[in-house]
Design an enzyme around this catalytic site. Structure first.
Site, mmCIF file in Angstrom:
data_model
loop_
_atom_site.group_PDB
_atom_site.id
_atom_site.type_symbol
_atom_site.label_atom_id
_atom_site.label_comp_id
_atom_site.label_asym_id
_atom_site.label_seq_id
_atom_site.Cartn_x
_atom_site.Cartn_y
_atom_site.Cartn_z
ATOM 1 N N PRO A 81 0.839 -1.201 0.000
ATOM 2 C CA PRO A 81 0.000 0.000 0.000
ATOM 3 C C PRO A 81 0.871 1.246 0.000
ATOM 4 O O PRO A 81 1.772 1.377 0.823
ATOM 5 C CB PRO A 81 -0.748 -0.116 1.335
ATOM 6 C CG PRO A 81 0.160 -0.919 2.206
ATOM 7 C CD PRO A 81 0.872 -1.882 1.299
ATOM 8 N N SER A 110 -3.981 1.434 -0.053
ATOM 9 C CA SER A 110 -3.773 2.253 1.146
ATOM 10 C C SER A 110 -5.065 2.957 1.559
ATOM 11 O O SER A 110 -5.867 3.345 0.711
ATOM 12 C CB SER A 110 -2.704 3.318 0.850
ATOM 13 O OG SER A 110 -2.721 4.330 1.836
ATOM 14 N N TYR A 134 -4.401 2.293 9.241
ATOM 15 C CA TYR A 134 -3.670 2.486 10.497
ATOM 16 C C TYR A 134 -4.688 2.543 11.631
ATOM 17 O O TYR A 134 -5.873 2.752 11.397
ATOM 18 C CB TYR A 134 -2.913 3.825 10.468
ATOM 19 C CG TYR A 134 -1.923 3.961 9.338
ATOM 20 C CD1 TYR A 134 -0.646 3.431 9.443
ATOM 21 C CD2 TYR A 134 -2.252 4.638 8.164
ATOM 22 C CE1 TYR A 134 0.278 3.562 8.415
ATOM 23 C CE2 TYR A 134 -1.334 4.780 7.127
ATOM 24 C CZ TYR A 134 -0.086 4.241 7.271
ATOM 25 O OH TYR A 134 0.822 4.369 6.251
ATOM 26 N N THR A 157 -1.267 -1.604 9.446
ATOM 27 C CA THR A 157 0.137 -1.159 9.484
ATOM 28 C C THR A 157 0.476 -0.654 10.880
ATOM 29 O O THR A 157 -0.224 0.200 11.439
ATOM 30 C CB THR A 157 0.382 -0.065 8.419
ATOM 31 O OG1 THR A 157 0.127 -0.650 7.139
ATOM 32 C CG2 THR A 157 1.809 0.446 8.460
ATOM 33 N N LYS A 227 1.383 -5.445 9.352
ATOM 34 C CA LYS A 227 2.507 -4.949 8.531
ATOM 35 C C LYS A 227 3.388 -4.015 9.353
ATOM 36 O O LYS A 227 2.877 -3.125 10.037
ATOM 37 C CB LYS A 227 1.938 -4.201 7.318
ATOM 38 C CG LYS A 227 2.988 -3.536 6.422
ATOM 39 C CD LYS A 227 2.360 -3.018 5.144
ATOM 40 C CE LYS A 227 3.357 -2.344 4.225
ATOM 41 N NZ LYS A 227 3.641 -0.958 4.589
ATOM 42 N N HIS A 251 8.627 0.019 6.220
ATOM 43 C CA HIS A 251 7.953 1.129 5.536
ATOM 44 C C HIS A 251 8.865 1.739 4.468
ATOM 45 O O HIS A 251 8.835 2.940 4.204
ATOM 46 C CB HIS A 251 7.565 2.199 6.564
ATOM 47 C CG HIS A 251 6.193 2.796 6.351
ATOM 48 N ND1 HIS A 251 5.068 2.356 7.010
ATOM 49 C CD2 HIS A 251 5.765 3.817 5.561
ATOM 50 C CE1 HIS A 251 4.019 3.091 6.639
ATOM 51 N NE2 HIS A 251 4.421 3.976 5.749
ATOM 52 N N ARG A 254 11.088 4.718 5.609
ATOM 53 C CA ARG A 254 10.477 6.045 5.795
ATOM 54 C C ARG A 254 10.194 6.360 7.254
ATOM 55 O O ARG A 254 9.710 7.440 7.570
ATOM 56 C CB ARG A 254 9.175 6.127 4.995
ATOM 57 C CG ARG A 254 9.419 6.170 3.523
ATOM 58 C CD ARG A 254 8.185 5.835 2.728
ATOM 59 N NE ARG A 254 7.198 6.908 2.597
ATOM 60 C CZ ARG A 254 7.275 7.904 1.730
ATOM 61 N NH1 ARG A 254 8.327 7.989 0.934
ATOM 62 N NH2 ARG A 254 6.327 8.805 1.645
HETATM 63 C C1 LIG Z 1 5.142 7.191 -1.130
HETATM 64 C C2 LIG Z 1 4.878 6.082 -0.161
HETATM 65 C C3 LIG Z 1 3.675 6.065 0.524
HETATM 66 C C4 LIG Z 1 3.418 5.011 1.420
HETATM 67 N N1 LIG Z 1 2.191 4.952 2.023
HETATM 68 C C5 LIG Z 1 1.910 3.887 2.808
HETATM 69 C C6 LIG Z 1 0.601 3.712 3.342
HETATM 70 O O1 LIG Z 1 -0.299 4.504 3.095
HETATM 71 N N2 LIG Z 1 0.381 2.621 4.122
HETATM 72 C C7 LIG Z 1 1.370 1.693 4.405
HETATM 73 O O2 LIG Z 1 1.129 0.722 5.121
HETATM 74 N N3 LIG Z 1 2.606 1.839 3.890
HETATM 75 C C8 LIG Z 1 2.884 2.880 3.091
HETATM 76 N N4 LIG Z 1 4.123 2.976 2.534
HETATM 77 C C9 LIG Z 1 5.118 1.883 2.746
HETATM 78 C C10 LIG Z 1 4.928 0.810 1.674
HETATM 79 O O3 LIG Z 1 3.753 0.056 1.905
HETATM 80 C C11 LIG Z 1 6.080 -0.196 1.644
HETATM 81 O O4 LIG Z 1 6.239 -0.756 2.911
HETATM 82 C C12 LIG Z 1 7.420 0.370 1.163
HETATM 83 O O5 LIG Z 1 7.231 1.326 0.133
HETATM 84 C C13 LIG Z 1 8.289 -0.776 0.651
HETATM 85 O O6 LIG Z 1 9.539 -0.336 0.268
HETATM 86 P P1 LIG Z 1 9.976 -0.025 -1.239
HETATM 87 O O7 LIG Z 1 9.321 1.275 -1.601
HETATM 88 O O8 LIG Z 1 11.451 0.071 -1.140
HETATM 89 O O9 LIG Z 1 9.503 -1.168 -2.109
HETATM 90 C C14 LIG Z 1 4.407 4.020 1.649
HETATM 91 C C15 LIG Z 1 5.615 4.064 0.956
HETATM 92 C C16 LIG Z 1 5.851 5.071 0.051
HETATM 93 C C17 LIG Z 1 7.159 5.074 -0.702
#
Ligand SMILES: Cc1cc2nc3c(=O)[nH]c(=O)nc-3n(C[C@H](O)[C@H](O)[C@H](O)COP(=O)(O)O)c2cc1C
Length: 360
Positions: A81, A110, A134, A157, A227, A251, A254
């Site tokens: 997501p 998401s 969340y 998450t 997650k 994540h 992030r």
């Molecule tokens: C721009 C962005 C927005 C994201 N938003 C969410 C979110 O809304 N919910 C969530 O569980 N994870 C979110 N994530 C984390 C992703 O689900 C995922 O864990 C992560 O991007 C995986 O790493 P990768 O980008 O290196 O493949 C986000 C990641 C990015 C890059």
């Protein structure tokens, strides 16, 4: 040759996406927390892990399909997501869902998506789809609407009850074009705050504990995936709460910078969980060889976050679909070249660490 035909790997799409995205959208999608050490190390950890190819085996027919939460997937590859995909392209999450439908994987939407559950169901009626959210203070979940639109599992998450310190987005806050000022799957309060990203803090439940997982299980009959698990300790607690799957994730770097790369923690979590629930992983997956390694280390399913956004940014649904096909085809070729005809044959014996770096 069209420009997109010259893009032959995820990194090509990443470079092109960075050219075409507006600056603050590019910062939002690409950035990580603090010094972005975990962003880099998630990918590097896969590079440190080396493949041990086997030869002279009949790999003329390859089977990439497997069972996930009791149903089949054509390939153990899905989309994590990620919020606001409409900022990358007007196709938004519908484009990503169609891309996943094309390869027969799993798509996770998401809570901060720019398309509704119903729009996803209409765009990609045959995609296997799960919805993520969340734990907010109000605990309102649009679970019934999601279920009605064919979403078959909940992804809760756990690693983002506060927003990580993404410096670029603090310097140049994300601005939403007027047509994106609604988040159809979030409650009105959450949607309004998330659109001013750093106010999200106010609506998150910072006191949330494992009790929330028990509560969620008591109100829903859908399978539950947690997650953001990053330690053996939490994996054990998750299993004791009867979750259907553990999603190993930081994540995409992030949240906590210098958190351990996911592919480094995966083996010990797999060993500890001993098949009591399914295990998924994401973070830094950019190549078919990465997927091969994660499966060999015991993941049931591997997900990508940013790659699908890069595909969308470059070419909407067409770009996103090409990214998923590239990853699928790279996995298939890696299997063929490594003597593996069925993903179920993958075991840790197919991977090795560079001496001195780590151990399996
Ligand atoms: C721009 C962005 C927005 C994201 N938003 C969410 C979110 O809304 N919910 C969530 O569980 N994870 C979110 N994530 C984390 C992703 O689900 C995922 O864990 C992560 O991007 C995986 O790493 P990768 O980008 O290196 O493949 C986000 C990641 C990015 C890059």
């Amino acid at each position: 040759m069209k420009k997109i035909d010259r893009l032959v790997c995820v990194e090509d799409f990443a470079q092109e996406a960075k050219q075409v995205l507006a600056k603050n959208a590019k910062d939002y999608f690409t950035s990580g927390a603090d010094d972005e050490i975990t962003v880099v190390q998630n990918t590097e950890a896969f590079s440190r892990l080396l493949i041990r190819p086997r030869v002279l085996r009949d790999v003329s027919v390859r089977n990439l399909s497997t069972m996930i939460l009791g149903k089949s997937v054509k390939v153990p590859l899905g989309v994590s997501p990620s919020a606001f995909q409409g900022l990358a392209h007007s196709d938004g999450e519908c484009g990503s869902a169609k891309a996943v439908e094309a390869i027969g994987g799993i798509f996770i939407l998401s809570v901060f998506a720019t398309k509704s559950y119903e729009e996803i169901a209409a765009a990609a009626p045959n995609v296997r789809r799960w919805f993520q959210f969340y734990m907010h203070k109000d605990r309102q979940v649009k679970e019934k609407a999601a279920q009605k639109a064919g979403f078959e599992a909940i992804v809760l998450t756990l690693d983002a009850q506060s927003v990580g310190n993404r410096r670029s987005s603090r310097r140049d806050p994300l601005e939403f074009p007027s047509h994106l000022k609604s988040l159809p799957n979030a409650t009105p309060d959450a949607a309004q705050k998330e659109l001013k990203i750093f106010e999200l803090h106010d609506i998150m439940d910072h006191g949330v504990t494992w009790e929330a997982v028990s509560w969620l299980k008591s109100i829903s009959n859908l399978p539950l995936v947690v997650k953001g698990i990053q330690t053996v300790e939490d994996a054990i607690i998750a299993v004791s709460h009867g979750v259907d799957a553990i999603f190993v994730s930081n994540h995409g770097g992030r949240q906590v910078d210098t958190a351990v790369p996911t592919c480094d923690i995966l083996p010990e979590i797999v060993r500890t969980v001993k098949g009591k629930c399914e295990i998924y992983v994401d973070g830094g997956v950019r190549r078919g060889t990465d997927i091969f390694k994660a499966l060999a280390l015991g993941a049931n399913m591997v997900f990508v976050g940013r790659p699908i956004v890069y595909g969308l940014a470059v070419g909407g649904t067409v770009g996103a679909t090409k990214v998923m096909h590239i990853l699928r085809d790279e996995l298939d070729l890696t299997m063929a070249l490594s003597g593996v005809s069925n993903v179920s044959e993958l075991t840790p014996s197919y991977v090795n660490r560079v001496p001195g770096h780590s151990h399996l």
